[in-house]
Design an enzyme around this catalytic site. Structure first.
Site, short mmCIF file in Angstrom:
data_model
loop_
_atom_site.label_atom_id
_atom_site.label_comp_id
_atom_site.label_asym_id
_atom_site.label_seq_id
_atom_site.Cartn_x
_atom_site.Cartn_y
_atom_site.Cartn_z
N ARG A 115 10.02 27.27 6.02
CA ARG A 115 10.41 27.00 7.45
C ARG A 115 9.13 27.69 8.18
O ARG A 115 8.63 26.60 8.95
CB ARG A 115 11.62 27.33 7.93
CG ARG A 115 11.76 28.86 8.02
CD ARG A 115 11.37 29.26 9.38
NE ARG A 115 11.97 30.42 9.67
CZ ARG A 115 11.37 31.48 10.37
NH1 ARG A 115 10.16 31.45 10.83
NH2 ARG A 115 12.13 32.52 10.89
N LYS B 210 19.86 35.22 11.74
CA LYS B 210 19.27 36.17 10.71
C LYS B 210 19.03 37.50 11.07
O LYS B 210 18.79 37.74 12.06
CB LYS B 210 17.85 35.31 10.40
CG LYS B 210 17.02 36.17 9.36
CD LYS B 210 15.91 35.34 8.63
CE LYS B 210 14.70 34.99 9.62
NZ LYS B 210 13.79 34.56 9.19
N GLY C 267 0.73 35.32 10.92
CA GLY C 267 1.21 36.37 10.05
C GLY C 267 1.49 37.66 10.69
O GLY C 267 2.12 38.47 10.01
N ALA C 268 1.18 38.04 11.97
CA ALA C 268 1.26 39.51 12.53
C ALA C 268 2.41 39.63 12.62
O ALA C 268 3.36 38.89 12.73
CB ALA C 268 0.47 39.46 14.20
N SER D 92 3.06 31.00 16.33
CA SER D 92 4.17 30.95 15.62
C SER D 92 4.83 32.51 15.52
O SER D 92 4.33 33.24 14.45
CB SER D 92 3.84 30.24 14.24
OG SER D 92 5.08 30.22 13.65
#
Length: 328
Positions: free
Chosen positions: A111, A68, A222-223, A297
């Site tokens: 995902r 990606k 989110g960062a 994450s």
């Protein structure tokens, strides 16, 4: 032939339950050695804040190699353009044929929420019923669906600066049988949550570890993918048993982790391990009801491969997308 799949085509091709299963399998395959997850390549020039990340994965059971290209361009905000864009390329592991090119927006959203669900399944208390959301955009809506698939969520406490985003969140979650509470502050969300998901492109930490109560599980999501942006302060990282999706990727991309390390509050060795190791039984997850666990994450190519396999197979089954002979 190469199948080109646009965002609108991809929107409803894979269920959240299928995605969670695929993502869990992907994490486990990395730990078992049947999938390869290299660290990302981050490209940037001193003349711009823009970053371009190459995120790759290779998997035996899915029969794919995937890459990606994620473009992270904060300046796009001032032009009314998306600050992140991405495309995913899938290739047959055996023949090398380019099977598909996917717009990355929908797969990344689904995902990412599924990864939080897998982490929560293995790290949160099984009786967790209150979901806290810092941020209320499309990713937050996906997280409600994902977390409800793995935990007995009955209440959602959420916070956002934007009234229009909050309205869209309520509309997007109205079909769920849950109580939705708008919090007056981030602190209220943290203190009421059993499972907390942070979903903002924050530069400075919004969430403080002094607010964490025993038993909390945090998905720090989110960062932006750069080591100088974070949502969780160093005290939050210090108080938590920290798990990551990929150690090399976290070192390259996670401000939550690397800024706490830079401040001397924790070390890299304090990280408990990768989530795949917990799934495979090689790393101990939650040890007690009072543990504070945190899944950092940051996003890995193997998850794009996992959701890419699902979406490609569904598109072929339903005759969707545009086929192009790239060899001509």
């Amino acid at each position: 032939m190469t199948l080109v799949l646009t965002a609108s085509t991809l929107e409803s091709l894979a269920s959240m339950t299928e995605t969670i299963t695929a993502v869990e399998r992907g994490f486990g395959d990395i730990a078992r050695g049947t999938a390869l997850q290299p660290g990302p390549l981050s490209l940037h020039l001193p003349s711009s804040e823009a970053r371009y990340l190459l995120m790759a994965g290779l998997a035996e059971s899915q029969g794919l190699a995937a890459v990606k290209l994620l473009s992270d361009i904060p300046a796009n905000h001032h032009e009314g353009l998306p600050t992140q864009r991405s495309s995913i390329l899938l290739a047959d592991r055996r023949t090398g044929e380019t099977l598909a090119l996917l717009d990355g927006r929908v797969p990344t959203r689904i995902r990412t929420a599924a990864a939080s669900a897998v982490a929560s399944r293995f790290l949160a208390r099984p009786d967790s019923s209150t979901l806290g959301l810092v941020g209320a955009g499309a990713l937050a809506i996906a997280h409600v669906e994902a977390l409800m698939a793995v935990l007995p969520i009955r209440k959602v406490v959420m916070w956002s600066r934007s009234a229009s985003t909050l309205a869209a969140f309520k509309a997007g979650t109205a079909h769920h049988q849950i109580e939705v509470v708008r919090a007056s502050s981030v602190q209220q969300v943290v203190e009421e949550a059993d499972v907390l998901c942070t979903l903002t492109p924050s530069v400075e930490p919004l969430v403080r570890g002094e607010w964490f109560r025993p038993g909390l599980h945090v998905n720090a999501v989110g960062a932006r993918p750069r080591p100088t942006h974070r949502e969780i302060d160093s005290e939050g990282m210090r108080r938590s048993r920290v798990f990551v999706d990929s150690m090399p990727t976290a070192i390259e991309k996670s401000g939550d982790l690397m800024m706490a390390v830079a401040e001397g509050v924790i070390t890299i060795d304090d990280v408990e391990g990768e989530l795949g190791g917990v799934i495979a039984g090689d790393v101990t997850g939650r040890e007690s009801e009072d543990d504070i666990t945190l899944f950092n994450s940051v996003g890995i190519g193997m998850l794009d491969l996992a959701i890419g396999r699902l979406l490609y197979d569904a598109a072929v089954l339903h005759g969707l997308g545009t086929s192009i002979d790239m060899s001509r």
